[in-house]
Design a protein around this motif. Structure first.
Motif, PDB file in Angstrom:
ATOM      1  N   ARG A  92       0.829  -1.207   0.000  1.00  8.57           N
ATOM      2  CA  ARG A  92       0.000   0.000   0.000  1.00  8.57           C
ATOM      3  C   ARG A  92       0.865   1.260   0.000  1.00  8.57           C
ATOM      4  NH1 ARG A  92      -1.455   2.727   4.273  1.00  8.57           N
ATOM      5  NH2 ARG A  92      -0.910   0.981   5.650  1.00  8.57           N
ATOM      6  N   ARG A  93       1.972   1.226   0.783  1.00  9.13           N
ATOM      7  CA  ARG A  93       2.860   2.391   0.817  1.00  9.13           C
ATOM      8  C   ARG A  93       3.549   2.611  -0.515  1.00  9.13           C
ATOM      9  NH1 ARG A  93       3.636   0.695   6.300  1.00  9.13           N
ATOM     10  NH2 ARG A  93       5.323  -0.736   5.726  1.00  9.13           N
ATOM     11  N   LYS A  96       1.122   4.158  -2.801  1.00  6.94           N
ATOM     12  CA  LYS A  96       0.918   5.549  -2.399  1.00  6.94           C
ATOM     13  C   LYS A  96       2.076   6.409  -2.881  1.00  6.94           C
ATOM     14  CE  LYS A  96       0.126   8.576   1.542  1.00  6.94           C
ATOM     15  NZ  LYS A  96      -0.004   8.694   3.018  1.00  6.94           N
ATOM     16  N   ASN A  97       3.311   5.900  -2.790  1.00  8.84           N
ATOM     17  CA  ASN A  97       4.477   6.652  -3.262  1.00  8.84           C
ATOM     18  C   ASN A  97       4.419   6.876  -4.764  1.00  8.84           C
ATOM     19  OD1 ASN A  97       5.575   6.853  -0.709  1.00  8.84           O
ATOM     20  ND2 ASN A  97       6.819   4.996  -0.922  1.00  8.84           N
ATOM     21  N   THR A 100       1.875   9.508  -5.336  1.00 16.86           N
ATOM     22  CA  THR A 100       2.438  10.794  -4.919  1.00 16.86           C
ATOM     23  C   THR A 100       3.386  11.335  -5.971  1.00 16.86           C
ATOM     24  OG1 THR A 100       2.243  10.237  -2.570  1.00 16.86           O
ATOM     25  CG2 THR A 100       3.825  11.942  -3.161  1.00 16.86           C
ATOM     26  N   SER A 145       5.991   7.432   8.169  1.00 13.57           N
ATOM     27  CA  SER A 145       5.017   6.352   8.376  1.00 13.57           C
ATOM     28  C   SER A 145       4.139   6.590   9.597  1.00 13.57           C
ATOM     29  CB  SER A 145       5.751   5.012   8.511  1.00 13.57           C
ATOM     30  OG  SER A 145       6.643   5.035   9.613  1.00 13.57           O
ATOM     31  N   GLU A 149      -2.306   9.553   7.877  1.00 19.40           N
ATOM     32  CA  GLU A 149      -2.497   9.564   6.434  1.00 19.40           C
ATOM     33  C   GLU A 149      -3.695  10.407   6.000  1.00 19.40           C
ATOM     34  OE1 GLU A 149      -2.561   5.732   4.698  1.00 19.40           O
ATOM     35  OE2 GLU A 149      -0.629   5.118   5.529  1.00 19.40           O
ATOM     36  N   ASP A 150      -4.623  10.651   6.932  1.00 26.80           N
ATOM     37  CA  ASP A 150      -5.822  11.391   6.544  1.00 26.80           C
ATOM     38  C   ASP A 150      -5.538  12.866   6.252  1.00 26.80           C
ATOM     39  OD1 ASP A 150      -5.206  12.023   9.138  1.00 26.80           O
ATOM     40  OD2 ASP A 150      -7.259  11.878   9.904  1.00 26.80           O
ATOM     41  N   LYS A 151      -4.346  13.342   6.628  1.00 28.19           N
ATOM     42  CA  LYS A 151      -3.992  14.732   6.323  1.00 28.19           C
ATOM     43  C   LYS A 151      -3.534  14.910   4.885  1.00 28.19           C
ATOM     44  CE  LYS A 151      -3.020  16.419  10.953  1.00 28.19           C
ATOM     45  NZ  LYS A 151      -2.108  17.228  11.792  1.00 28.19           N
ATOM     46  N   ASN A 152      -3.198  13.794   4.220  1.00 31.16           N
ATOM     47  CA  ASN A 152      -2.870  13.810   2.786  1.00 31.16           C
ATOM     48  C   ASN A 152      -1.729  14.759   2.446  1.00 31.16           C
ATOM     49  OD1 ASN A 152      -4.907  11.935   2.061  1.00 31.16           O
ATOM     50  ND2 ASN A 152      -6.438  13.557   2.143  1.00 31.16           N
ATOM     51  N   TYR A 153      -0.659  14.720   3.230  1.00 31.94           N
ATOM     52  CA  TYR A 153       0.542  15.480   2.890  1.00 31.94           C
ATOM     53  C   TYR A 153       1.311  14.722   1.808  1.00 31.94           C
ATOM     54  CZ  TYR A 153       0.255  18.674   6.923  1.00 31.94           C
ATOM     55  OH  TYR A 153      -0.112  19.642   7.818  1.00 31.94           O
TER      56      TYR A 153
END
Length: 335
Positions: A92-93, A96-97, A100, A145, A149-153
């Motif tokens: 998942r990470r 996500k990367n 991003t 990590s 994650e909910d802040k979506n930086y």
């Protein structure tokens, strides 16, 4: 490429090479058909204990022993990599990367924040409150990590002193870079690199030592902030000018009634308000906000400007008010 993804690719390559060599070995030594050879290589690699396709010769048995011994380490490494991907959220990470990185390529005129320590976190909070797009470069993967994650930086896990990491953060398209790493030497190095890669960008850097301030300016920084010096001045002013500090804290959002300072350039004003005098704008009566300062290209900053002062091309208004006043100001005057 993320290190975790490199490990997965490396483990996959080892598995394919091992299977290929094993299958070729069984074909050459035992004369197995390709499918039977691949089957033997797989069950030997996985040590599942299935029956052999055919009885092995002495050479085949020796090859199988060597094949098993060599592949014990490869099997353990492959299992550990796959386990981290599927059971520890690594897959998942990685996705996500990748997402991003794709989104970062679309950013224009964004801010790059180098370092996600105490100063970096506060910078990002203020940028997020003002809806300014930014991306964070942080070398400590544990900090990234552990961040919600909910802040979506947008994070890039890497060393901000490296050219390739700054390029990945879109430095050539960025408007500003903020250097907030713990070591002054790193901030100087980033400043030098950033100025070389993007001549027009604004560079803001933190400094801990007074001797670093001049070095950062020589390296190309537009602004240098020394938190310790500012903190000392602030504490002294709490004694000598307590009400001034109380007012400044209201501007910084500390206290019950928050005041907001906003800067608005001539070009951002609606067409009907451009090239008008401050009296004609009548900002206070229309919005409740107050123009406390004015900046033009000739006189610089003018505090408490005269009502007949006209807002012309290149000028900037400094507006003060509470949140409601500023919102009303933007609705009335800003494009």
């Amino acid at each position: 490429m993320p290190r975790s993804l490199q490990r997965l690719i490396f483990a996959t390559a080892l598995f394919i090479i091992s299977m290929s060599l094993g299958a070729v070995g069984y074909i050459i030594i035992e004369g197995f058909a390709p499918l039977d050879a691949i089957y033997m290589a797989v069950i030997t690699f996985a040590t599942v204990g299935y029956n052999e396709v055919n009885t092995l010769s002495s050479d085949g048995k020796i090859f199988t022993i060597i094949f098993i011994m060599v592949n014990l380490g490869i099997f353990a490494y492959t299992v550990s990599v796959l386990s981290s991907f599927f059971f520890e959220g690594e897959l998942r990470r990685v996705f996500k990367n990748i997402i991003t990185s794709r989104d970062v390529k679309k950013l224009k005129n964004h801010v790059i924040v180098c370092g996600f320590g105490r100063n970096g976190i506060k910078v990002c909070e203020e940028l997020r409150n003002d809806n300014i797009e930014f991306i964070v470069i942080e070398s400590n993967s544990e900090i990234i990590s552990s961040f919600p994650e909910d802040k979506n930086y947008f994070f890039i896990n890497g060393n901000a002193t490296l050219d390739e990491v700054l390029m990945e953060a879109g430095i050539k398209e960025a408007s500003t870079i903020i250097c907030s790493l713990p070591l002054d030497a790193d901030n100087v190095f980033i400043t030098l690199t950033a100025r070389e890669l993007n001549k027009k960008m604004k560079i803001i850097s933190k400094a801990n030592e007074p001797t670093s301030e001049k070095k950062l300016y020589r390296a190309g920084a537009n602004y240098v902030v020394m938190p310790d010096r500012l903190g000392g001045i602030h504490m002294a002013n709490l004694i000598t000018k307590p009400y001034v500090i109380e007012f400044l804290e209201l501007l910084n959002g500390v206290g019950d009634s928050k005041l907001v300072l906003e800067e608005v350039s001539h070009d951002k004003l609606k067409l009907e308000y451009q090239n008008k005098s401050l009296r004609e704008l009548d900002v206070r009566n229309k919005t409740g906000a107050t123009i406390i300062a004015f900046k033009d290209e000739v006189e610089g900053f003018i505090f408490n400007p005269h009502s007949e002062k006209a807002v012309q091309k290149g000028d900037v208004l400094i507006v003060l008010g509470n949140t409601k006043n500023i919102v009303q100001f933007k609705q009335v005057f800003v494009v």
